[in-house]
Design a protein around this motif. Sequence first.
Motif, PDB file in Angstrom:
ATOM      1  N   THR B 430       0.833  -1.271   0.007  1.00  0.00           N
ATOM      2  CA  THR B 430      -0.239  -0.316  -0.085  1.00  0.00           C
ATOM      3  C   THR B 430       0.348   1.052   0.000  1.00  0.00           C
ATOM      4  O   THR B 430       0.427   2.875  -0.343  1.00  0.00           O
ATOM      5  N   SER B 431       2.432   1.107   0.302  1.00  0.00           N
ATOM      6  CA  SER B 431       2.781   2.299   0.198  1.00  0.00           C
ATOM      7  C   SER B 431       4.510   1.758   0.095  1.00  0.00           C
ATOM      8  O   SER B 431       4.391   0.855  -0.589  1.00  0.00           O
ATOM      9  N   GLY B 432       5.353   2.958  -0.367  1.00  0.00           N
ATOM     10  CA  GLY B 432       6.955   2.679  -1.218  1.00  0.00           C
ATOM     11  C   GLY B 432       6.563   2.289  -2.336  1.00  0.00           C
ATOM     12  O   GLY B 432       5.930   3.324  -2.876  1.00  0.00           O
ATOM     13  N   GLY B 433       7.636   1.274  -3.108  1.00  0.00           N
ATOM     14  CA  GLY B 433       7.625   1.385  -4.782  1.00  0.00           C
ATOM     15  C   GLY B 433       7.792   0.060  -5.195  1.00  0.00           C
ATOM     16  O   GLY B 433       7.062  -0.688  -4.228  1.00  0.00           O
ATOM     17  N   ILE B 434       7.429   0.174  -6.366  1.00  0.00           N
ATOM     18  CA  ILE B 434       7.218  -0.703  -7.277  1.00  0.00           C
ATOM     19  C   ILE B 434       8.720  -1.730  -8.078  1.00  0.00           C
ATOM     20  O   ILE B 434       9.133  -2.094  -8.663  1.00  0.00           O
ATOM     21  N   TYR B 435      10.263  -1.093  -7.215  1.00  0.00           N
ATOM     22  CA  TYR B 435      11.329  -1.212  -8.401  1.00  0.00           C
ATOM     23  C   TYR B 435      11.312  -2.844  -8.710  1.00  0.00           C
ATOM     24  O   TYR B 435      11.960  -3.129  -9.754  1.00  0.00           O
ATOM     25  N   PRO B 436      11.833  -3.461  -7.445  1.00  0.00           N
ATOM     26  CA  PRO B 436      11.731  -5.719  -7.811  1.00  0.00           C
ATOM     27  C   PRO B 436      11.198  -5.359  -9.097  1.00  0.00           C
ATOM     28  O   PRO B 436      11.399  -6.065  -9.659  1.00  0.00           O
ATOM     29  N   ALA B 437       9.637  -5.351  -9.122  1.00  0.00           N
ATOM     30  CA  ALA B 437       8.576  -5.565  -9.957  1.00  0.00           C
ATOM     31  C   ALA B 437       9.170  -4.887 -11.439  1.00  0.00           C
ATOM     32  O   ALA B 437       8.931  -5.709 -12.265  1.00  0.00           O
ATOM     33  N   LEU B 438       9.462  -3.867 -11.474  1.00  0.00           N
ATOM     34  CA  LEU B 438       9.925  -3.298 -12.715  1.00  0.00           C
ATOM     35  C   LEU B 438      11.105  -3.864 -13.436  1.00  0.00           C
ATOM     36  O   LEU B 438      11.535  -4.537 -14.479  1.00  0.00           O
ATOM     37  N   ALA B 610       7.341  -8.711 -10.500  1.00  0.00           N
ATOM     38  CA  ALA B 610       6.828  -8.828 -11.597  1.00  0.00           C
ATOM     39  C   ALA B 610       5.230  -7.485 -12.530  1.00  0.00           C
ATOM     40  O   ALA B 610       4.904  -7.613 -10.740  1.00  0.00           O
ATOM     41  N   LEU B 611       5.633  -6.368 -12.658  1.00  0.00           N
ATOM     42  CA  LEU B 611       4.737  -5.503 -12.713  1.00  0.00           C
ATOM     43  C   LEU B 611       3.366  -5.714 -12.829  1.00  0.00           C
ATOM     44  O   LEU B 611       2.461  -5.645 -12.152  1.00  0.00           O
ATOM     45  N   PRO B 612       2.736  -6.862 -13.790  1.00  0.00           N
ATOM     46  CA  PRO B 612       1.558  -7.361 -14.304  1.00  0.00           C
ATOM     47  C   PRO B 612       0.746  -7.705 -12.973  1.00  0.00           C
ATOM     48  O   PRO B 612      -0.009  -7.941 -12.672  1.00  0.00           O
TER      49      PRO B 612
END
Lengths: 282, 660
Positions: B430-438, B610-612
Amino acid sequence: MNNSTKMLTAVLLTAVICIAGTYAVAAGGSHQDESTTLNVGGSTTIQPMMVSFQETFEGYAKVSMNVTSGGSSVGANSTINGTLDVGMCSRDLKSSELEQGLVAHIIAKDGVSVIINSSVTGVSSLTLEQIAAIYSGEITNWKDVGGNDKEIAVIAREDGSGTRECFDTVMSSTVSGWKMKSVVSQFASTGAVTNAVTSTPGAIGYVSLGAAEKITSGAYTVAVDGVMPSVETVNDGTYEIQRNLVLATKGPAQGMAALLIAWILSDEGQKIVEESGFIPLS
Amino acid sequence: METDSNGLARKGRISGDGIVRYALTAVASVTVLIIFFIFLFIFLNSTEAISSVGLIEFLTGSVWEPLSGSFGAMPVITGTVLVTIGSIAIALPLGLGAAIFISEVAPANARKVLKPLCEVFAGIPSVVYGFFGLVVLLPLLRAVFPEQLLFGSSWLAGSILLGIMALPTIISVSEDALRAVPLSYREASVAMGATRWETTRKVVVPAAISGISAAAILGIGRAIGETMAVMMVSGNAAIFPDPLWDVFSLVRTITATLALEMPEVVVGSVHYSSLFLLALILMVMVFVVNYAARALVRRTRRRFGGEQAVGRFSLPTMRDVLGAQTAARVRSGTALTVLFAASAMAASLFTGPYLTFGSAAAVTVAAVIVGKVARRLSPAIRQKAAHMSLLAVMALVLALLAVIIGDIVIKGLPAISLEFIFGFPRDGGTSGGIYPALVGTLKLVAGTALIALPLGIASGVYLAEYARDTRATRIIGGALDVLNGTPSVVFGLFGLVAVVGMLLSGLTTGYSLLAGCITLAMMVLPVIIRTTEEAVSAVPHDLREASLAMGATKWQTVARVVLPAALGGIMTGTILSLGRAAGETAPIMFTAAVAFQSSIPGSVLSPVMALPYHLYYLSSEVPGSQTMQYGTALVLLMVVLVMFAAASVIRRRSEKGVRW
């Protein structure tokens, strides 16, 4: 050799080297040391809570956790065949699964809230019989249960979902021979059902207690037989639509898996259970 | 290759050509093996259902309630058929219209922009389409049809969404096919006094029919195999619409059934096996559609006397039997009847019998009048009208794109920040980032490309240039098309059982990046092979003959003349498939993806975010994370668009080279 052939040979050779190299790197390189990796997977209901566990547990136990989904049954089966160390199941284990060596560890309870779209007025409580009648098709309009004149749009989870199984079991024990009607819109996850109920006028659906509590607009939770779902009412049994959340291991829990389960059952773990919207074991 | 003193090629020693032929055959065989194994996997897993339930009972039973032991698949099969027909009815006219507009009507500069724009559709992940369906399409439909739609989710919503999703495939591949028609054909037509529109209608489109049908087949395959989006908007009730053409009814497709029930089914049970039987039935349906489409193409080719116009046995065309005028009358009579029936069906959903009949009659009469009037108009005016309609179609397609992209951008932009892109997720996402998914998505796409591109392009070149047109190659072609229509969730399961469970089990237990890449590669292989094959076949023989006449070997011709000329079409296939790979959830859900990682893994044997998948996870299980979801969708879209842009540039450069 002429240029084209040289080029092709080079390309092929490169491809072969790449593939072989990948394999070599994968096999011999710094792959995950199995003693410090914990593979957990299965139920999508439990997954967010497990991720919350992961955020603390990884540092606490100096372990690397992989939390995957796929559903309760995929979780159980993958634990049986060794792909996973711990399976997450939002239902009790089936006898066939227990026969294949799985051991169940109950880590929390979950209540199933019944939610109604905000366009429906005048309905704050429903009896189990009324809910069963709505879902079986006997009651089709909200005015028949004290609400406004609006057709009921019935929403459910898919056949095989742990949440649905829990709901259906309670319905069947309320009304003998109960069967859900066929014109019901089915969705694959808590989020999808929540979305559908909040945006479809006249809709009724059921989701996990924690998810229902997070709904800010568009739908509201009804009391069942006069009882609103909460930690207390699930624990003392007055709220009737509830189920166990289970972690499965092959054989008794050992090593890192045992540590994880013990930690989840500790005060620290159970606090996270409560924060995730589930019911800690009393 | 050695040359004699005159510079001419010498024959009779180990030629590079032999090696090449061998290599390509080897690669194509690997591909065939993969296809074979996937079919075998599905077939073996469905035998239990065939023996326990019985094939007839399965196909004709009308109640699908597996948990009570009823395995009647008729409602689900019907659902798939209805939704697919609806989506093709939308996508084919729109897609073909847009393709013709881009290729024949739009000025050359516009094409540079329009084609990549249409391909952006392909980069939107299916989960995002599902969102769009839920949040924009369903409320819209509810607002337009409040009386008819109780839920919003419906057959209509499913068809519209699937139609939009099939658009980029149909537009792009058709446009390539149209563009590949030689200039000489067009010039000849215009020289005889035809207007541009008449040329388009009667010369260019028929000449490109092979490529257009390939586009349609790929598009239908995309629609039939789509899982996530259709599951979110079609309601998933396994019932028959009543009446059958009630587009406002809830329906359930085979793919939705697979996605909904597979995760919770007990492995090895009859239910498990019956799901695979459903997948098998789906593949048979795709096969039948493809076969019919190809037969249609062969007949069209014969009618227009194309290059490969020969067939051993074929039904005589209506024209041969009845004569041109009668045939034309029968054609228009049939068209009017169909129009009447369709209007009646549509009207019956809204009003009673008298108005239904009345409005259907009115529509038919209007069509007849318009037809008669149109015939009196001059070709110039007809061309204007046609071009205007095509412009309108193009505008509609672009408007759709703008709405979908706009929705993602507006809702996702608030989430974007440096922390979002380069940080790690916190508080369960719910917060933070998505770097590992990218990073995970980038790795997945790179890995998939590394595996699928060499295999696919080599196989495509082999099929187009080296393989003789035997039954075996036609079977392979058919198998490829069927594979293309296979739902992504089936690939995911194949990946789980065969790749994670068997192939890589010696190296690692559990999910891994490598397993994900292999699975995704298998999923996109058919598209790459098919588009490569079409692109290579479309290169005119004159070019090859000229090259051979100058003494080049076959491989030299292929490598230096044909491939560069075909590079544009090959890039199209690459773009479409890598876009799909980046945005798919089901294949990686069972093979590579995890919901949370606190560090970037170093090995290809570790799972990845992963993003999706992250998007799917947030939308399913993490309430209150809407902004994060849209932010994730936006980042994914950006990643795919950058890839597309790069491939587009390569394609444009190659197209500058050879023009025929």
